[in-house]
Design a protein around this motif. Sequence first.
Motif, PDB file in Angstrom:
ATOM      1  N   UNK A  63       0.840  -1.194   0.000  1.00  0.00           N
ATOM      2  CA  UNK A  63       0.000   0.000   0.000  1.00  0.00           C
ATOM      3  C   UNK A  63       0.875   1.244   0.000  1.00  0.00           C
ATOM      4  N   UNK A  64       0.550   2.193  -0.873  1.00  0.00           N
ATOM      5  CA  UNK A  64       1.249   3.479  -0.922  1.00  0.00           C
ATOM      6  C   UNK A  64       0.195   4.585  -0.904  1.00  0.00           C
ATOM      7  N   UNK A  65       0.569   5.790  -0.472  1.00  0.00           N
ATOM      8  CA  UNK A  65      -0.386   6.902  -0.505  1.00  0.00           C
ATOM      9  C   UNK A  65      -0.809   7.229  -1.943  1.00  0.00           C
ATOM     10  N   UNK A  66      -2.028   7.710  -2.102  1.00  0.00           N
ATOM     11  CA  UNK A  66      -2.536   8.071  -3.427  1.00  0.00           C
ATOM     12  C   UNK A  66      -1.599   9.061  -4.109  1.00  0.00           C
ATOM     13  N   UNK A  67      -1.039  10.010  -3.360  1.00  0.00           N
ATOM     14  CA  UNK A  67      -0.161  11.034  -3.936  1.00  0.00           C
ATOM     15  C   UNK A  67       1.119  10.459  -4.528  1.00  0.00           C
ATOM     16  N   UNK A  68       1.475   9.238  -4.161  1.00  0.00           N
ATOM     17  CA  UNK A  68       2.697   8.621  -4.685  1.00  0.00           C
ATOM     18  C   UNK A  68       2.502   8.056  -6.089  1.00  0.00           C
ATOM     19  N   UNK A  69       1.255   7.801  -6.480  1.00  0.00           N
ATOM     20  CA  UNK A  69       0.958   7.143  -7.753  1.00  0.00           C
ATOM     21  C   UNK A  69       0.749   8.183  -8.846  1.00  0.00           C
ATOM     22  N   UNK A  70       1.466   7.984  -9.955  1.00  0.00           N
ATOM     23  CA  UNK A  70       1.355   8.901 -11.093  1.00  0.00           C
ATOM     24  C   UNK A  70       1.025   8.110 -12.356  1.00  0.00           C
ATOM     25  N   UNK A  71       0.548   8.813 -13.353  1.00  0.00           N
ATOM     26  CA  UNK A  71       0.241   8.212 -14.652  1.00  0.00           C
ATOM     27  C   UNK A  71      -0.632   6.978 -14.546  1.00  0.00           C
ATOM     28  N   UNK A  72      -1.629   7.016 -13.692  1.00  0.00           N
ATOM     29  CA  UNK A  72      -2.512   5.866 -13.528  1.00  0.00           C
ATOM     30  C   UNK A  72      -3.456   5.757 -14.722  1.00  0.00           C
ATOM     31  N   UNK A 114       9.708   5.119  -1.494  1.00  0.00           N
ATOM     32  CA  UNK A 114       8.768   5.666  -2.462  1.00  0.00           C
ATOM     33  C   UNK A 114       8.551   7.147  -2.182  1.00  0.00           C
ATOM     34  N   UNK A 115       8.641   7.970  -3.229  1.00  0.00           N
ATOM     35  CA  UNK A 115       8.378   9.406  -3.092  1.00  0.00           C
ATOM     36  C   UNK A 115       6.879   9.591  -2.904  1.00  0.00           C
ATOM     37  N   UNK A 116       6.503  10.268  -1.816  1.00  0.00           N
ATOM     38  CA  UNK A 116       5.085  10.429  -1.510  1.00  0.00           C
ATOM     39  C   UNK A 116       4.602  11.867  -1.623  1.00  0.00           C
ATOM     40  N   UNK A 144      -3.312   3.254  -2.152  1.00  0.00           N
ATOM     41  CA  UNK A 144      -3.422   2.427  -3.346  1.00  0.00           C
ATOM     42  C   UNK A 144      -2.725   1.097  -3.080  1.00  0.00           C
ATOM     43  N   UNK A 145      -3.423   0.003  -3.334  1.00  0.00           N
ATOM     44  CA  UNK A 145      -2.849  -1.329  -3.168  1.00  0.00           C
ATOM     45  C   UNK A 145      -2.178  -1.727  -4.482  1.00  0.00           C
TER      46      UNK A 145
END
Length: 87
Positions: free
Chosen positions: A19-28, A70-72, A58-59
């Motif tokens: 699991x990572x914070x939503x802000x860590x996910x890009x180009x979804x 991970x950059x958050x 985000x899982x």
Amino acid sequence: MVAHMTLHPAAGNARRLVYVPVAAVIDADGGKASVFVVDKGKARRRNVEVAFITPEGVALRSGLSEGDEVVTAGAAWLDDGDPIRAP
């Protein structure tokens, strides 16, 4: 901001999710996305596979390894190879 993560084996035959914070996910886009990990003082884009999204984060099914940082914060403004300073 950098998140330190630890992977714990899932119970039974269930898959292991990270699991990572939503802000860590890009180009979804559907199940595909990217995050930035810190590698020797540089931001490195890493492709990940999204399992599902929760209010807490985000899982991810795949793409990260134990010990990855991970950059958050600010991930949306990074490019692969940008210098980064982790706290």
